[in-house]
Design a protein around this motif. Structure first.
Motif, short mmCIF file in Angstrom:
data_model
loop_
_atom_site.label_atom_id
_atom_site.label_comp_id
_atom_site.label_asym_id
_atom_site.label_seq_id
_atom_site.Cartn_x
_atom_site.Cartn_y
_atom_site.Cartn_z
N GLU A 1 0.83 -1.21 0.00
CA GLU A 1 0.00 0.00 0.00
C GLU A 1 0.87 1.27 0.00
OE1 GLU A 1 -3.13 0.30 -0.48
OE2 GLU A 1 -3.66 -1.82 -0.40
N LEU A 2 2.00 1.23 0.66
CA LEU A 2 2.93 2.37 0.62
C LEU A 2 3.40 2.62 -0.81
CD1 LEU A 2 5.06 1.73 3.83
CD2 LEU A 2 3.67 3.77 3.39
N ARG A 3 3.73 1.54 -1.50
CA ARG A 3 4.16 1.66 -2.91
C ARG A 3 3.02 2.18 -3.76
NH1 ARG A 3 7.76 3.23 -5.88
NH2 ARG A 3 9.20 2.13 -4.48
N ARG A 4 1.81 1.71 -3.52
CA ARG A 4 0.65 2.20 -4.26
C ARG A 4 0.47 3.69 -4.04
NH1 ARG A 4 -4.78 0.01 -5.69
NH2 ARG A 4 -6.19 1.80 -5.82
N LEU A 5 0.62 4.12 -2.79
CA LEU A 5 0.48 5.54 -2.47
C LEU A 5 1.49 6.37 -3.24
CD1 LEU A 5 -0.81 7.80 -0.76
CD2 LEU A 5 0.78 7.19 1.08
N ALA A 6 2.73 5.90 -3.27
CA ALA A 6 3.77 6.63 -4.00
C ALA A 6 3.51 6.66 -5.50
CB ALA A 6 5.13 5.99 -3.72
N ASP A 7 2.99 5.56 -6.05
CA ASP A 7 2.74 5.48 -7.49
C ASP A 7 1.51 6.27 -7.93
OD1 ASP A 7 4.94 3.85 -7.74
OD2 ASP A 7 3.81 1.98 -7.76
N ARG A 8 0.48 6.26 -7.09
CA ARG A 8 -0.78 6.89 -7.46
C ARG A 8 -0.78 8.40 -7.25
NH1 ARG A 8 -4.49 5.62 -10.55
NH2 ARG A 8 -6.19 6.32 -9.17
N PHE A 9 0.08 8.89 -6.34
CA PHE A 9 0.10 10.32 -6.04
C PHE A 9 1.53 10.86 -6.12
CE2 PHE A 9 -3.53 8.40 -4.00
CZ PHE A 9 -4.56 9.27 -4.30
N PRO A 10 2.18 10.70 -7.28
CA PRO A 10 3.58 11.12 -7.41
C PRO A 10 3.73 12.63 -7.24
CG PRO A 10 2.64 10.65 -9.57
CD PRO A 10 1.63 10.19 -8.56
N GLY A 11 4.87 13.02 -6.66
CA GLY A 11 5.17 14.43 -6.51
C GLY A 11 4.47 15.11 -5.35
N THR A 12 3.70 14.37 -4.56
CA THR A 12 2.98 14.95 -3.43
C THR A 12 3.74 14.64 -2.14
OG1 THR A 12 1.64 12.97 -3.03
CG2 THR A 12 0.80 14.58 -4.63
N PRO A 13 3.47 15.40 -1.07
CA PRO A 13 4.08 15.08 0.22
C PRO A 13 3.73 13.68 0.69
CG PRO A 13 3.18 17.30 0.26
CD PRO A 13 2.73 16.68 -1.03
N ASP A 14 2.51 13.21 0.37
CA ASP A 14 2.11 11.86 0.75
C ASP A 14 3.01 10.82 0.09
OD1 ASP A 14 -0.75 12.42 2.06
OD2 ASP A 14 -0.54 13.66 0.27
N ALA A 15 3.30 11.02 -1.18
CA ALA A 15 4.17 10.09 -1.90
C ALA A 15 5.59 10.12 -1.34
CB ALA A 15 4.18 10.42 -3.39
N GLU A 16 6.08 11.32 -1.04
CA GLU A 16 7.43 11.44 -0.47
C GLU A 16 7.51 10.73 0.88
OE1 GLU A 16 8.62 15.49 -0.28
OE2 GLU A 16 8.35 15.86 -2.42
N GLY A 17 6.49 10.91 1.70
CA GLY A 17 6.47 10.24 3.00
C GLY A 17 6.41 8.72 2.85
N ALA A 18 5.62 8.25 1.87
CA ALA A 18 5.51 6.81 1.64
C ALA A 18 6.85 6.23 1.19
CB ALA A 18 4.44 6.53 0.60
#
Length: 225
Positions: free
Chosen positions: A190-207
């Motif tokens: 799910e962390l990888r999904r978060l990074a892939d689905r929302f690239p360039g966002t703080p959420d993706a960076e945190g993931a």
């Protein structure tokens, strides 16, 4: 759980980056508007150094007006697109599912009764992001973690789910997998999904930072042994 400190740092970095970008863009646009401003001032009969000074004042003002207009047009366009994709009129449009009764039952500790209410809501109104999100929250608080996981997965697939709903569901699934469900493998997926689905966002960076931290821990544990 996610490292909240890393997320906060990522949010601050993203905000600083956007602020710097806005300043640079504003400066470039203002510089480009100086010459037209001089022409406008000259057409109004202003001569000498006063003309340049007024132009230097008008240029950033014009930049502000331009940015405000572009922002308004962008928001209006987004609203029109949202209405086109999800029209609110018509006989098939449904009002938000009434979840207050189920929430009241859950607050009294009557989770089984609340579940029955949510099931009846689905039968009457169909499955909606609003009811799924509310039920998932109540089941998480009530300790029904497996049911909360199922509801969050369905929330991401709901027909009226937005990107915000998807982001919320993914965050909560990560918390469940890395917390009470104790499934680190699924949590990392799910962390990888978060990074892939929302690239360039703080959420993706945190993931990505959390993934790197957990992989480093996995590598370090055998070495210690």
């Amino acid at each position: 759980m996610l490292d909240l400190a890393l997320f906060e740092k990522s949010v601050r970095r993203e905000r600083q980056r956007r602020f710097r970008s806005a300043l640079w863009l504003g400066a470039l646009v203002s510089g480009a508007l100086v010459a037209p401003s001089i022409v406008i001032v000259a057409l109004n009969g202003v001569e000498g150094r006063t003309r340049l000074l007024l132009a230097m004042v008008l240029a950033p003002l014009g930049t502000g007006v331009l940015f405000a207009a572009l922002t308004s047009v962008t928001r209006l366009g987004g609203s029109v697109l949202q209405q086109f994709l999800h029209p609110s009129g018509g006989a098939s449009a449904l009002a938000p599912a009434p979840v207050s009764q189920a929430e009241a039952l859950a607050a009294q500790g009557r989770l089984d009764d609340a579940i029955d209410i949510f099931e009846s809501i689905r039968v009457t109104h169909g499955e909606s992001a609003v009811s799924l999100r509310s039920e998932a929250e109540l089941m998480t608080v009530g300790g029904h973690h497996d049911r909360a996981r199922e509801l969050l997965q369905r929330l991401r697939q709901a027909g009226d789910a937005t990107r915000r709903d998807e982001l919320y569901a993914t965050h909560r699934l990560i918390d469940l997998y890395l917390g009470p469900l104790g499934d680190e493998g699924r949590g990392m997926v799910e962390l990888r999904r978060l990074a892939d689905r929302f690239p360039g966002t703080p959420d993706a960076e945190g993931a990505l930072a959390e993934l790197q931290r957990r992989r480093a821990l996995r590598t370090a544990i055998p070495e210690r042994g």
